[in-house]
Write a protein that holds these residues in place. Structure first.
Motif, PDB file in Angstrom:
ATOM      1  N   LEU A 597       0.829  -1.197   0.000  1.00 36.54           N
ATOM      2  CA  LEU A 597       0.000   0.000   0.000  1.00 36.54           C
ATOM      3  C   LEU A 597       0.867   1.252   0.000  1.00 36.54           C
ATOM      4  N   VAL A 598       1.886   1.287   0.856  1.00 39.15           N
ATOM      5  CA  VAL A 598       2.792   2.439   0.923  1.00 39.15           C
ATOM      6  C   VAL A 598       3.493   2.634  -0.416  1.00 39.15           C
ATOM      7  N   HIS A 599       3.924   1.545  -1.029  1.00 37.91           N
ATOM      8  CA  HIS A 599       4.588   1.620  -2.343  1.00 37.91           C
ATOM      9  C   HIS A 599       3.632   2.198  -3.391  1.00 37.91           C
ATOM     10  N   THR A 600       2.381   1.743  -3.384  1.00 35.91           N
ATOM     11  CA  THR A 600       1.379   2.231  -4.346  1.00 35.91           C
ATOM     12  C   THR A 600       1.137   3.719  -4.180  1.00 35.91           C
ATOM     13  N   ILE A 601       1.042   4.181  -2.928  1.00 38.11           N
ATOM     14  CA  ILE A 601       0.807   5.606  -2.675  1.00 38.11           C
ATOM     15  C   ILE A 601       1.953   6.444  -3.235  1.00 38.11           C
ATOM     16  N   GLY A 602       3.183   5.981  -3.047  1.00 37.36           N
ATOM     17  CA  GLY A 602       4.335   6.700  -3.595  1.00 37.36           C
ATOM     18  C   GLY A 602       4.269   6.797  -5.108  1.00 37.36           C
ATOM     19  N   GLU A 603       3.881   5.715  -5.763  1.00 35.87           N
ATOM     20  CA  GLU A 603       3.770   5.725  -7.222  1.00 35.87           C
ATOM     21  C   GLU A 603       2.671   6.676  -7.694  1.00 35.87           C
ATOM     22  N   LEU A 604       1.539   6.700  -6.975  1.00 36.06           N
ATOM     23  CA  LEU A 604       0.429   7.565  -7.363  1.00 36.06           C
ATOM     24  C   LEU A 604       0.796   9.042  -7.223  1.00 36.06           C
ATOM     25  N   ILE A 605       1.527   9.370  -6.185  1.00 36.56           N
ATOM     26  CA  ILE A 605       1.951  10.760  -6.006  1.00 36.56           C
ATOM     27  C   ILE A 605       2.938  11.152  -7.100  1.00 36.56           C
ATOM     28  N   HIS A 606       3.852  10.262  -7.434  1.00 35.72           N
ATOM     29  CA  HIS A 606       4.815  10.533  -8.513  1.00 35.72           C
ATOM     30  C   HIS A 606       4.084  10.739  -9.841  1.00 35.72           C
ATOM     31  N   ALA A 607       3.086   9.895 -10.106  1.00 31.30           N
ATOM     32  CA  ALA A 607       2.333  10.002 -11.360  1.00 31.30           C
ATOM     33  C   ALA A 607       1.510  11.286 -11.405  1.00 31.30           C
ATOM     34  N   SER A 608       1.105  11.809 -10.249  1.00 30.37           N
ATOM     35  CA  SER A 608       0.260  13.002 -10.223  1.00 30.37           C
ATOM     36  C   SER A 608       0.970  14.229 -10.787  1.00 30.37           C
ATOM     37  N   GLN A 609       2.290  14.214 -10.756  1.00 36.03           N
ATOM     38  CA  GLN A 609       3.038  15.386 -11.228  1.00 36.03           C
ATOM     39  C   GLN A 609       2.980  15.552 -12.746  1.00 36.03           C
ATOM     40  N   ARG A 610       2.441  14.554 -13.437  1.00 38.19           N
ATOM     41  CA  ARG A 610       2.386  14.618 -14.907  1.00 38.19           C
ATOM     42  C   ARG A 610       1.017  15.042 -15.429  1.00 38.19           C
ATOM     43  N   ILE A 611       0.060  15.326 -14.554  1.00 37.84           N
ATOM     44  CA  ILE A 611      -1.284  15.637 -15.031  1.00 37.84           C
ATOM     45  C   ILE A 611      -1.381  17.080 -15.526  1.00 37.84           C
ATOM     46  N   ASP A 612      -2.380  17.323 -16.365  1.00 42.13           N
ATOM     47  CA  ASP A 612      -2.651  18.659 -16.887  1.00 42.13           C
ATOM     48  C   ASP A 612      -3.547  19.384 -15.876  1.00 42.13           C
ATOM     49  N   THR A 613      -2.979  20.357 -15.194  1.00 37.31           N
ATOM     50  CA  THR A 613      -3.735  21.039 -14.134  1.00 37.31           C
ATOM     51  C   THR A 613      -4.717  22.072 -14.673  1.00 37.31           C
ATOM     52  N   SER A 614      -4.689  22.336 -15.972  1.00 38.46           N
ATOM     53  CA  SER A 614      -5.595  23.356 -16.523  1.00 38.46           C
ATOM     54  C   SER A 614      -7.064  22.947 -16.413  1.00 38.46           C
ATOM     55  N   GLN A 615      -7.320  21.632 -16.243  1.00 40.17           N
ATOM     56  CA  GLN A 615      -8.708  21.183 -16.150  1.00 40.17           C
ATOM     57  C   GLN A 615      -9.394  21.670 -14.878  1.00 40.17           C
ATOM     58  N   PHE A 616      -8.615  22.190 -13.923  1.00 38.31           N
ATOM     59  CA  PHE A 616      -9.204  22.721 -12.694  1.00 38.31           C
ATOM     60  C   PHE A 616      -9.527  24.209 -12.815  1.00 38.31           C
ATOM     61  N   ALA A 617      -9.111  24.817 -13.904  1.00 38.26           N
ATOM     62  CA  ALA A 617      -9.366  26.249 -14.087  1.00 38.26           C
ATOM     63  C   ALA A 617     -10.854  26.488 -14.321  1.00 38.26           C
ATOM     64  N   GLY A 618     -11.369  27.558 -13.734  1.00 40.38           N
ATOM     65  CA  GLY A 618     -12.752  27.936 -13.983  1.00 40.38           C
ATOM     66  C   GLY A 618     -13.782  27.222 -13.140  1.00 40.38           C
ATOM     67  N   LEU A 619     -13.354  26.242 -12.332  1.00 40.13           N
ATOM     68  CA  LEU A 619     -14.314  25.547 -11.464  1.00 40.13           C
ATOM     69  C   LEU A 619     -14.692  26.458 -10.307  1.00 40.13           C
ATOM     70  N   ALA A 620     -15.963  26.431  -9.968  1.00 43.81           N
ATOM     71  CA  ALA A 620     -16.429  27.248  -8.843  1.00 43.81           C
ATOM     72  C   ALA A 620     -15.824  26.733  -7.549  1.00 43.81           C
ATOM     73  N   SER A 621     -15.206  27.601  -6.807  1.00 47.95           N
ATOM     74  CA  SER A 621     -14.599  27.220  -5.529  1.00 47.95           C
ATOM     75  C   SER A 621     -15.641  27.365  -4.435  1.00 47.95           C
ATOM     76  N   THR A 622     -16.488  26.365  -4.321  1.00 46.36           N
ATOM     77  CA  THR A 622     -17.557  26.412  -3.321  1.00 46.36           C
ATOM     78  C   THR A 622     -16.979  26.310  -1.926  1.00 46.36           C
ATOM     79  N   LYS A 623     -17.750  26.771  -0.975  1.00 44.08           N
ATOM     80  CA  LYS A 623     -17.309  26.738   0.421  1.00 44.08           C
ATOM     81  C   LYS A 623     -18.355  26.041   1.268  1.00 44.08           C
ATOM     82  N   PRO A 624     -18.482  24.697   1.127  1.00 43.65           N
ATOM     83  CA  PRO A 624     -19.438  23.975   1.944  1.00 43.65           C
ATOM     84  C   PRO A 624     -19.000  23.965   3.400  1.00 43.65           C
TER      85      PRO A 624
END
Length: 637
Positions: A597-624
């Motif tokens: 599990l610890v090994h998998t988490i490390g791999e997932l965090i490493h893989a996250s650095q390659r994503i396109d963050t522009s898809q989060f632009a323009g989303l409403a920042s709600t405050k529930p």
């Protein structure tokens, strides 16, 4: 002094009532006549420490800190529980024996075990601790349980399983929530992007279902129905039969075997209309279906959502009230649908209580046969807890709230069904050849309603009965009709169907080997957590409701699309659930679960650095509402 530690005050008071003699009620515990004491937790008294307890630098969310993996785990008192924890700690100092009286599930096991360990109880007392399992808070049931205290060490696997789950959730949720929240900020989104070991695959189910519906294109498909008439009877008897495409038709069918070429179906109509037919086979089989098993929590929540439009969380809250306050049902957070054999002798008392409590059930109880023993009674299927059923306590249903009365009667009806016979019916099947094509006619007819009389439908819809036929009998195809239909998209999830998907997650797993693993440990989350997971996704505004339908919000879609597929598919999490079950059965070691599990988490965090963050632009920042908690305790994520 023997010290009984219950999970909640209500359970502690019920245990104390199981003993005779004068008792002394104190702040946080009850002293029994013989000097023994009963105390209680208030749910979890301890929780996993926040990251800054391991390193002050972790108070700030930063990618370079991830993954955060404690070497020596720290538990701290939950806010508002220190006083009761001090009471238990003081009592443990003079205790010569300890009895774990947590709820009869893995969370209840760990909840008390971790308090005993945290208070640094002597090893010989821990080794000789007892386990009290109570499924029913009524006095007679409690007294019976007190005579059957088992060694606590028998449940070590259950405790370790709960510990592994708790730490896995902390590791996975904290690290990936921090990683994706920081990535979201990089893309212009200021809200918290919460990721969870179970919640995110559940959200993934909804996102993919929404996408499947949005991309769906309805297409026509075709069936042929023949109307056949007997030649011997006067007047002739008629019935319908459906064409079964042969292997030669496969090029003209879709992946589900539906004919999509209209010309082919028209050819069959023209070739068969007015032609003779021959009966290739005719069978009549007597079949029966047994009564459905009593409820576990998920099955109850699913039925209540369908019938009363109650949310899973609302059903759980109602059940807790029926169990703790009214003592009208047994332990509600059960994952079992079976009952112990010793409970069978209690059936007349339980049925009498149902009749007294709910006048509407009088006829159902009067017609029940308490000597009938359904397949629900099976000791091999029962361990710490059994199915949810009514208790033998009498209390007028008029004293309950509307929802409490509905749920009680639902549970009562499911229990009464165990004392009705099976639903019996005849199934007729005829295979007929017309102009070289194969047609099949089927019909069902009830011969004994059995337990179905207790349901609203009373009897399922059946096809009209077929005439009595014999092999080789000649028939006339007096008509043949083309039936054009349209493919329909899958339906949006509702709370009932989403809960059903969580309990039957193998249906959504593609890998055959994983499906096999999940055969006996099918499910995302536990009986106690599934309702809260669905509720959490609403609160975090990753999902929203439109009528009964559940839809993913733009933020929920963006998060699922950004995450690697293994985080949003049920496969990985479902395997973890299977492994947690193996730990509870002592078939897997704690480290063999945690290290990968610890090994998998490390791999997932490493893989996250390659994503396109522009898809989060323009989303409403709600405050529930939950954002306040995140800001206040941000470092705990």
């Amino acid at each position: 002094m023997i010290l009984y530690i219950a999970e909640k005050p209500s359970l502690g008071r019920a245990i104390a009532q199981g003993f005779s003699g004068q008792q002394q009620k104190n702040d946080g515990y009850i002293k029994l006549a013989n000097g023994d004491c009963v105390t209680w937790c208030i749910g979890h008294l301890l929780e996993q420490a926040e990251p800054d307890k391991y390193d002050p630098a972790f108070a700030k969310w930063a990618l370079q800190h991830l993954p955060i993996v404690p070497q020596d785990w720290i538990l701290v008192p939950k806010k508002g529980t220190s006083k009761q924890l001090s009471v238990i700690k003081r009592l443990l100092k003079t205790a010569t024996k300890v009895i774990n009286a947590g709820d009869p599930d893995r969370e209840g096991q760990l909840l008390v075990d971790e308090v005993i360990t945290y208070c640094k109880v002597k090893r010989d007392i821990i080794d000789n601790a007892g386990r009290l399992l109570i499924n029913d808070l009524n006095l007679n049931a409690v007294k019976k349980s007190l005579t059957n205290i088992r060694p606590n060490r028998e449940f070590t696997g259950l405790s370790i399983s709960a510990l592994a789950r708790s730490r896995a959730d902390w590791l996975y949720g904290l690290n990936l929530t921090r990683a994706y929240t920081l990535l979201g900020q990089r893309g212009g989104y200021s809200g918290v992007l919460s990721v969870g070991r179970v919640q995110t695959p559940v959200l993934g189910l909804v996102v993919r279902r929404d996408a499947e519906i949005a991309q769906f294109e309805s297409k026509p498909f075709y069936e042929v129905m023949a109307t056949l008439a007997t030649q011997i009877e006067q007047p002739p008897q008629t019935f319908n039969a459906k064409w079964q495409p042969s292997a030669a038709c496969e090029p003209y069918q879709d992946e589900e075997g539906r004919v999509i070429v209209k010309r082919l179906a028209e050819t069959v109509v023209n070739k068969t209309r007015g032609q003779p037919g021959v009966v290739e086979s005719y069978t009549v089989k007597d079949k029966q279906s047994p009564p459905p098993l009593p409820y576990n929590l998920s099955a109850l929540q699913i039925d209540a959502a369908k019938r009363f439009n109650l949310s899973p969380k609302a059903v759980l809250n109602v059940c807790q009230s029926l169990y703790e306050r009214h003592q009208l049902i047994t332990y509600p957070r059960s994952d079992s649908r079976y009952l112990p054999m010793e409970h069978f002798s209690e059936a007349p008392k339980v049925l009498s209580a149902i009749k007294a409590n709910a006048p509407d059930q009088k006829t159902a109880v009067d017609n029940a046969n308490s000597k009938l023993k359904s397949k629900a009674w099976n000791d091999s299927k029962v361990d710490a807890h059994h199915a949810i059923i009514p208790t033998s306590r009498s209390k007028a249903i008029s004293s309950l709230s509307s929802d409490e009365a509905k749920i009680y009667q639902l549970i009562a009806t499911q229990y009464i069904m165990q004392f009705y016979g099976p639903h019996k019916y005849q199934e007729q099947t005829a295979v007929i050849t017309i102009a070289g094509g194969t047609f099949i006619a089927k019909a069902k007819a009830t011969t004994d309603k059995g337990w179905l009389v207790l349901t609203k439908q009373g009897e399922p819809k059946h096809e009209p009965a077929l005439p009595s036929l014999v092999k080789g009998q000649a028939l006339d195809c007096i008509d043949s009709q083309l039936v054009e239909k349209q493919t329909s998209p899958p339906k949006h999830f509702t709370e009932a169907t989403l809960l059903a998907a969580m309990t039957g997650i193998a249906r959504y797993v593609q890998d055959a080997s994983i499906k096999k693993i999940l055969k006996d440990t099918d499910g995302l989350g536990t009986e106690a957590t599934r309702a809260s997971i669905i509720d959490l996704l609403f609160k975090r505004q990753f999902m929203q409701k439109s009528g009964k339908e559940i839809h993913a919000t733009p933020t929920g879609k963006a998060l699922v699309n950004a995450l690697p597929s293994e985080s949003t598919l049920p496969d990985m999490t479902a395997i973890w659930e299977a492994n947690l079950d193996k730990i509870s059965q002592r078939q897997m070691r704690y480290q063999d679960f945690m290290q990968p599990l610890v090994h998998t988490i490390g791999e997932l965090i490493h893989a996250s650095q390659r994503i396109d963050t522009s898809q989060f632009a323009g989303l409403a920042s709600t405050k529930p509402a939950y954002k306040k908690k995140w800001r206040k305790k941000k470092k705990a994520c």
